[in-house]
Design a protein around this motif. Sequence first.
Motif, PDB file in Angstrom:
ATOM      1  N   PHE A 181      12.089   3.370  -9.295  1.00  0.00           N
ATOM      2  CA  PHE A 181      11.799   3.726  -7.902  1.00  0.00           C
ATOM      3  C   PHE A 181      10.466   3.139  -7.481  1.00  0.00           C
ATOM      4  O   PHE A 181       9.629   2.763  -8.303  1.00  0.00           O
ATOM      5  N   LEU A 182      10.293   3.034  -6.162  1.00  0.00           N
ATOM      6  CA  LEU A 182       9.025   2.648  -5.550  1.00  0.00           C
ATOM      7  C   LEU A 182       8.272   3.909  -5.150  1.00  0.00           C
ATOM      8  O   LEU A 182       8.866   4.839  -4.596  1.00  0.00           O
ATOM      9  N   VAL A 183       6.971   3.941  -5.420  1.00  0.00           N
ATOM     10  CA  VAL A 183       6.117   4.983  -4.865  1.00  0.00           C
ATOM     11  C   VAL A 183       5.494   4.398  -3.602  1.00  0.00           C
ATOM     12  O   VAL A 183       4.642   3.507  -3.669  1.00  0.00           O
ATOM     13  N   VAL A 184       5.962   4.859  -2.455  1.00  0.00           N
ATOM     14  CA  VAL A 184       5.481   4.338  -1.175  1.00  0.00           C
ATOM     15  C   VAL A 184       4.178   5.057  -0.837  1.00  0.00           C
ATOM     16  O   VAL A 184       4.168   6.263  -0.580  1.00  0.00           O
ATOM     17  N   MET A 185       3.084   4.299  -0.845  1.00  0.00           N
ATOM     18  CA  MET A 185       1.758   4.893  -0.637  1.00  0.00           C
ATOM     19  C   MET A 185       1.531   5.119   0.856  1.00  0.00           C
ATOM     20  O   MET A 185       0.875   4.332   1.539  1.00  0.00           O
ATOM     21  N   SER A 186       2.076   6.218   1.343  1.00  0.00           N
ATOM     22  CA  SER A 186       1.990   6.526   2.772  1.00  0.00           C
ATOM     23  C   SER A 186       0.677   7.247   3.070  1.00  0.00           C
ATOM     24  O   SER A 186       0.646   8.399   3.503  1.00  0.00           O
ATOM     25  N   TYR A 187      -0.383   6.523   2.806  1.00  0.00           N
ATOM     26  CA  TYR A 187      -1.751   6.976   3.105  1.00  0.00           C
ATOM     27  C   TYR A 187      -2.610   5.733   3.287  1.00  0.00           C
ATOM     28  O   TYR A 187      -2.128   4.614   3.086  1.00  0.00           O
ATOM     29  N   ASP A 188      -3.835   5.932   3.722  1.00  0.00           N
ATOM     30  CA  ASP A 188      -4.664   4.789   4.133  1.00  0.00           C
ATOM     31  C   ASP A 188      -3.914   3.942   5.157  1.00  0.00           C
ATOM     32  O   ASP A 188      -4.012   2.714   5.164  1.00  0.00           O
ATOM     33  N   GLU A 189      -3.175   4.601   6.021  1.00  0.00           N
ATOM     34  CA  GLU A 189      -2.387   3.883   7.009  1.00  0.00           C
ATOM     35  C   GLU A 189      -3.249   3.313   8.133  1.00  0.00           C
ATOM     36  O   GLU A 189      -2.744   2.609   9.011  1.00  0.00           O
ATOM     37  N   ARG A 190      -4.559   3.611   8.093  1.00  0.00           N
ATOM     38  CA  ARG A 190      -5.487   3.006   9.042  1.00  0.00           C
ATOM     39  C   ARG A 190      -6.449   2.050   8.329  1.00  0.00           C
ATOM     40  O   ARG A 190      -7.582   1.837   8.757  1.00  0.00           O
ATOM     41  N   SER A 191      -5.974   1.468   7.237  1.00  0.00           N
ATOM     42  CA  SER A 191      -6.777   0.458   6.544  1.00  0.00           C
ATOM     43  C   SER A 191      -6.934  -0.797   7.401  1.00  0.00           C
ATOM     44  O   SER A 191      -7.881  -1.560   7.224  1.00  0.00           O
ATOM     45  N   VAL A 252     -15.659  -1.999  10.786  1.00  0.00           N
ATOM     46  CA  VAL A 252     -15.764  -2.460   9.394  1.00  0.00           C
ATOM     47  C   VAL A 252     -14.487  -3.242   9.084  1.00  0.00           C
ATOM     48  O   VAL A 252     -13.410  -2.662   9.021  1.00  0.00           O
ATOM     49  N   PRO A 253     -14.585  -4.555   8.886  1.00  0.00           N
ATOM     50  CA  PRO A 253     -13.379  -5.375   8.702  1.00  0.00           C
ATOM     51  C   PRO A 253     -12.690  -5.099   7.369  1.00  0.00           C
ATOM     52  O   PRO A 253     -13.306  -4.667   6.392  1.00  0.00           O
ATOM     53  N   PHE A 254     -11.370  -5.375   7.347  1.00  0.00           N
ATOM     54  CA  PHE A 254     -10.610  -5.313   6.098  1.00  0.00           C
ATOM     55  C   PHE A 254      -9.419  -6.254   6.199  1.00  0.00           C
ATOM     56  O   PHE A 254      -8.574  -6.115   7.076  1.00  0.00           O
TER      57      PHE A 254
END
Length: 359
Positions: A181-191, A252-254
């Motif tokens: 399975f994939l662990v979908v990292m549904s956080y840091d969605e404002r990176s 702050v760029p990313f």
Amino acid sequence: MLLLVFFTFLSYASASCPCSDESHCQPIASPPKQEIFAFSTEPNNWRQYDWSKVTTVALFRNPNDPELMCYAHSKGARVVLRGLFSVAKLTNKTERDLWLKTQVEMAKEYHMDGINIDIEDPISDSDSALRDDLTQLVFDTKVAFAGAIPGSQVSFDIAWSPDCADGRCYDTVGLANVVDFLVVMSYDERSQIRGACIASANSPLPQTVEGIEMFRKYGIPDSKLVLGQPWYGYNYPCISMSDGNICHLEEVPFRGVNCSDAAGSEENYSDIQKLLINSTSGRIWNATLCAPFFDYVASDGRRHQVWYDDPQSIGMKCDYVVANGLRGIAMWTSDSLDYSNTPDARAQTKAMWDALPTW
């Protein structure tokens, strides 16, 4: 062929068992169909986890924790390694094979159940060869672990959206086909904040659902999607405030975008609850984003805004997981709660664990 023979040999070359019941050194043969996947970063908090729910613990720390391994296996839960590999080395097959040999040896030595591969480096949409190398590495990992540890689990951590989020243009379908399975990292969605440079939710329900629905549109089965959720939030210093309680951020760029959540700092849920006590606004619920936030004034007089997840917001996303038949939930991190013995800490921690699904 020789590599497969070597890994098959390793399956019979296990280290001595540290458990009082030697059966607990065996890999979990019959795991549950749904997952409560706990990322562990601290050595002792696991004693306070809700083991009626945990199905897998991913050790993002020293993997040599025999006491945890024995206890988790006694509860029917898996324990897996963290797999790190540099994208810069993907083209080097010798490096890939050496890394894979080391991971399998380590898993066997510590009586573990598999590996969670956590590669978050960017890969350009135009670099199909590098994407293929990554998928091949993950495929080789699955084959090697299956040969050395029958029934082992191999998972892969992927960004909240398959649409090149954070510049990670991976072969999402190919990876999903290979892993359990994939662990979908549904956080840091404002990176990567492409709109107004303002504070907002770390894992807003509408955007989280949008990301998962994109995976589903790619044809990835629900049984291969575990929704990663944040047990932390972001503490943003505001350069100014405008009507509607809008906190404007320093840019702050990313990865090619001028504004990002790097304007703030990550705060564990336990620390956020302490900040909330002295907030100037109290907890505010944003009904559009389905997320809480609050304001406070720091010791230097500067106004801050904190966005986070709590049992209400986590519970709503868990409801979505259950209603749509996804594989489960993952928590980054399961150690972000207050596991001390005060009444408030016990109540807050219980509420977060209780928000997780019970199938």
